[in-house]
Write a protein that holds these residues in place. Structure first.
Motif, PDB file in Angstrom:
ATOM      1  N   GLY A  80      16.931  -2.588 -10.844  1.00  0.00           N
ATOM      2  CA  GLY A  80      16.515  -3.586  -9.864  1.00  0.00           C
ATOM      3  C   GLY A  80      15.196  -3.280  -9.194  1.00  0.00           C
ATOM      4  N   SER A  81      14.410  -2.353  -9.773  1.00  0.00           N
ATOM      5  CA  SER A  81      13.154  -1.954  -9.148  1.00  0.00           C
ATOM      6  C   SER A  81      11.973  -2.821  -9.550  1.00  0.00           C
ATOM      7  CB  SER A  81      12.839  -0.493  -9.490  1.00  0.00           C
ATOM      8  OG  SER A  81      12.637  -0.338 -10.891  1.00  0.00           O
ATOM      9  N   ALA A  82      12.208  -3.883 -10.311  1.00  0.00           N
ATOM     10  CA  ALA A  82      11.108  -4.701 -10.835  1.00  0.00           C
ATOM     11  C   ALA A  82      10.160  -5.206  -9.746  1.00  0.00           C
ATOM     12  CB  ALA A  82      11.662  -5.866 -11.648  1.00  0.00           C
ATOM     13  N   PRO A  83      10.658  -5.758  -8.614  1.00  0.00           N
ATOM     14  CA  PRO A  83       9.719  -6.221  -7.581  1.00  0.00           C
ATOM     15  C   PRO A  83       8.857  -5.091  -7.026  1.00  0.00           C
ATOM     16  CG  PRO A  83      11.904  -7.132  -7.204  1.00  0.00           C
ATOM     17  CD  PRO A  83      12.054  -6.070  -8.251  1.00  0.00           C
ATOM     18  N   LEU A  84       9.433  -3.910  -6.896  1.00  0.00           N
ATOM     19  CA  LEU A  84       8.677  -2.767  -6.407  1.00  0.00           C
ATOM     20  C   LEU A  84       7.633  -2.333  -7.430  1.00  0.00           C
ATOM     21  CD1 LEU A  84      10.000   0.273  -4.511  1.00  0.00           C
ATOM     22  CD2 LEU A  84       8.816   0.668  -6.652  1.00  0.00           C
ATOM     23  N   VAL A  85       8.026  -2.248  -8.697  1.00  0.00           N
ATOM     24  CA  VAL A  85       7.101  -1.851  -9.762  1.00  0.00           C
ATOM     25  C   VAL A  85       5.954  -2.842  -9.877  1.00  0.00           C
ATOM     26  CG1 VAL A  85       6.884  -1.479 -12.256  1.00  0.00           C
ATOM     27  CG2 VAL A  85       8.881  -0.598 -11.029  1.00  0.00           C
ATOM     28  N   ALA A  86       6.218  -4.117  -9.582  1.00  0.00           N
ATOM     29  CA  ALA A  86       5.175  -5.137  -9.659  1.00  0.00           C
ATOM     30  C   ALA A  86       4.040  -4.872  -8.672  1.00  0.00           C
ATOM     31  CB  ALA A  86       5.776  -6.515  -9.402  1.00  0.00           C
ATOM     32  N   GLU A  87       4.307  -4.094  -7.636  1.00  0.00           N
ATOM     33  CA  GLU A  87       3.278  -3.752  -6.654  1.00  0.00           C
ATOM     34  C   GLU A  87       2.290  -2.727  -7.193  1.00  0.00           C
ATOM     35  OE1 GLU A  87       2.953  -5.325  -3.972  1.00  0.00           O
ATOM     36  OE2 GLU A  87       4.825  -5.674  -2.879  1.00  0.00           O
ATOM     37  N   VAL A  88       2.686  -1.989  -8.229  1.00  0.00           N
ATOM     38  CA  VAL A  88       1.840  -0.930  -8.776  1.00  0.00           C
ATOM     39  C   VAL A  88       0.778  -1.556  -9.670  1.00  0.00           C
ATOM     40  CG1 VAL A  88       1.813   1.193 -10.144  1.00  0.00           C
ATOM     41  CG2 VAL A  88       3.778   0.665  -8.685  1.00  0.00           C
ATOM     42  N   PRO A  89      -0.504  -1.175  -9.506  1.00  0.00           N
ATOM     43  CA  PRO A  89      -1.570  -1.765 -10.321  1.00  0.00           C
ATOM     44  C   PRO A  89      -1.330  -1.584 -11.812  1.00  0.00           C
ATOM     45  CG  PRO A  89      -2.482  -0.457  -8.531  1.00  0.00           C
ATOM     46  CD  PRO A  89      -1.009  -0.180  -8.559  1.00  0.00           C
ATOM     47  N   GLY A  94       0.816  -1.211   0.000  1.00  0.00           N
ATOM     48  CA  GLY A  94       0.000   0.000   0.000  1.00  0.00           C
ATOM     49  C   GLY A  94       0.845   1.254   0.000  1.00  0.00           C
ATOM     50  N   LEU A  95       1.984   1.205   0.693  1.00  0.00           N
ATOM     51  CA  LEU A  95       2.880   2.354   0.718  1.00  0.00           C
ATOM     52  C   LEU A  95       3.470   2.617  -0.662  1.00  0.00           C
ATOM     53  CD1 LEU A  95       4.413   4.527   2.289  1.00  0.00           C
ATOM     54  CD2 LEU A  95       6.160   2.805   2.810  1.00  0.00           C
ATOM     55  N   VAL A  96       3.885   1.562  -1.344  1.00  0.00           N
ATOM     56  CA  VAL A  96       4.440   1.717  -2.693  1.00  0.00           C
ATOM     57  C   VAL A  96       3.402   2.307  -3.631  1.00  0.00           C
ATOM     58  CG1 VAL A  96       5.295   0.472  -4.713  1.00  0.00           C
ATOM     59  CG2 VAL A  96       6.181  -0.078  -2.444  1.00  0.00           C
ATOM     60  N   PRO A 138      -1.290   4.402 -11.708  1.00  0.00           N
ATOM     61  CA  PRO A 138      -1.290   5.856 -11.560  1.00  0.00           C
ATOM     62  C   PRO A 138      -0.691   6.593 -12.739  1.00  0.00           C
ATOM     63  CG  PRO A 138       0.338   4.841 -10.112  1.00  0.00           C
ATOM     64  CD  PRO A 138      -0.502   3.733 -10.660  1.00  0.00           C
ATOM     65  N   PHE A 139       0.090   5.898 -13.569  1.00  0.00           N
ATOM     66  CA  PHE A 139       0.695   6.537 -14.732  1.00  0.00           C
ATOM     67  C   PHE A 139      -0.130   6.328 -16.009  1.00  0.00           C
ATOM     68  CE2 PHE A 139       4.068   5.332 -11.757  1.00  0.00           C
ATOM     69  CZ  PHE A 139       4.608   6.584 -11.489  1.00  0.00           C
ATOM     70  N   HIS A 140      -1.249   5.617 -15.881  1.00  0.00           N
ATOM     71  CA  HIS A 140      -2.090   5.318 -17.051  1.00  0.00           C
ATOM     72  C   HIS A 140      -2.606   6.603 -17.697  1.00  0.00           C
ATOM     73  CE1 HIS A 140      -5.003   3.177 -19.561  1.00  0.00           C
ATOM     74  NE2 HIS A 140      -5.893   4.068 -19.174  1.00  0.00           N
ATOM     75  N   ALA A 141      -2.989   7.576 -16.871  1.00  0.00           N
ATOM     76  CA  ALA A 141      -3.528   8.816 -17.412  1.00  0.00           C
ATOM     77  C   ALA A 141      -2.487   9.582 -18.216  1.00  0.00           C
ATOM     78  CB  ALA A 141      -4.080   9.684 -16.283  1.00  0.00           C
ATOM     79  N   ILE A 142      -1.228   9.482 -17.820  1.00  0.00           N
ATOM     80  CA  ILE A 142      -0.158  10.137 -18.579  1.00  0.00           C
ATOM     81  C   ILE A 142      -0.039   9.496 -19.955  1.00  0.00           C
ATOM     82  CG2 ILE A 142       2.327  10.601 -18.672  1.00  0.00           C
ATOM     83  CD1 ILE A 142       2.327  10.682 -15.627  1.00  0.00           C
ATOM     84  N   VAL A 143      -0.072   8.174 -19.987  1.00  0.00           N
ATOM     85  CA  VAL A 143       0.000   7.447 -21.258  1.00  0.00           C
ATOM     86  C   VAL A 143      -1.178   7.828 -22.145  1.00  0.00           C
ATOM     87  CG1 VAL A 143      -0.052   5.164 -22.333  1.00  0.00           C
ATOM     88  CG2 VAL A 143       1.283   5.528 -20.252  1.00  0.00           C
TER      89      VAL A 143
END
Length: 224
Positions: free
Chosen positions: A116-125, A61-63, A131-136
């Protein structure tokens, strides 16, 4: 009651979120993402663990919250550029590329783009909840507008092409994260890649009207 850091509650919360992003960044330099606990984060951010739970129920949730907060300024900036319909699509894309890479230098955004941020990025929906979908989506709209105006060539599947170009942008963000001094050069290279994909290619030189002579025919003539 914990002491408020800042002139207001809002400033206090902003300070805590900044500290949490920095705590996560420091922890990722020290250990694998999976081994990081809420206790580690609280200690690095200078918070009591119970206070940390007021900001997020768990690490995932924090990520997600950090990603959401990181995306807001970038979205506002990109949306404002995309809305300038009086400007050419190419000019808007030119500015959007710099805006996105500039946003990647932010503390929370660097968490998403560090090696090496792949595990962290995997937490993002994924998908619309990202959250970056609107930018795309804003970028896709500028591309479609450019195609409609004849500024950009018809690239077919716009979401697919934008997704592929996003890979180049992510590489650029990672490069800037490793070497902030490379920002200007990275922006220039990203612009070249993206606009070379979208802008119509110049006409290729016409082929000579003279009949082609095969290598075998030429060798035969030399022997004659």
């Amino acid at each position: 009651m914990p002491r408020i850091q800042g002139a207001s509650i809002e400033e206090h919360h902003e300070k805590v979120w900044t500290d949490l992003a920095e705590a996560m960044r420091q922890l990722l330099l020290e250990r694998d993402y999976d081994s990081i606990t809420m206790g580690h984060i609280a200690a690095h951010a200078g918070l009591a663990r119970n206070t940390l739970y007021n900001y997020a129920r768990d690490k995932s949730g924090l990520v997600r919250a950090l990603a959401q907060r990181a995306s807001r300024p970038a979205l506002e900036r990109v949306a404002a550029i995309a809305a300038r319909s009086a400007d050419s699509a190419a000019d808007r894309m030119h500015e959007i590329i710099e805006a996105i890479l500039d946003a990647s230098t932010g503390q929370a955004m660097q968490l998403m783009f560090r090696p090496g941020s792949a595990p962290l990025v995997a937490e993002v929906p994924k998908g619309a909840d990202n959250p970056f979908h609107a930018i795309v989506a804003e970028v896709e709209n500028v591309v479609r507008d450019g195609i409609a105006r004849g500024e950009f060539r018809d690239i077919g599947d716009v979401p697919l092409v934008v997704e592929l170009l996003s890979g180049a942008m992510r590489s650029g963000a990672e490069r800037v994260g490793r070497d902030p001094a490379a920002f200007a050069a990275t922006v220039a290279a990203a612009r070249e890649i993206v606009l070379a994909t979208l802008v119509p290619r110049p006409d290729l030189p016409r082929e000579s009207k003279q009949p082609r002579v095969s290598a075998r025919s030429a060798a035969t003539r030399r022997r004659e």
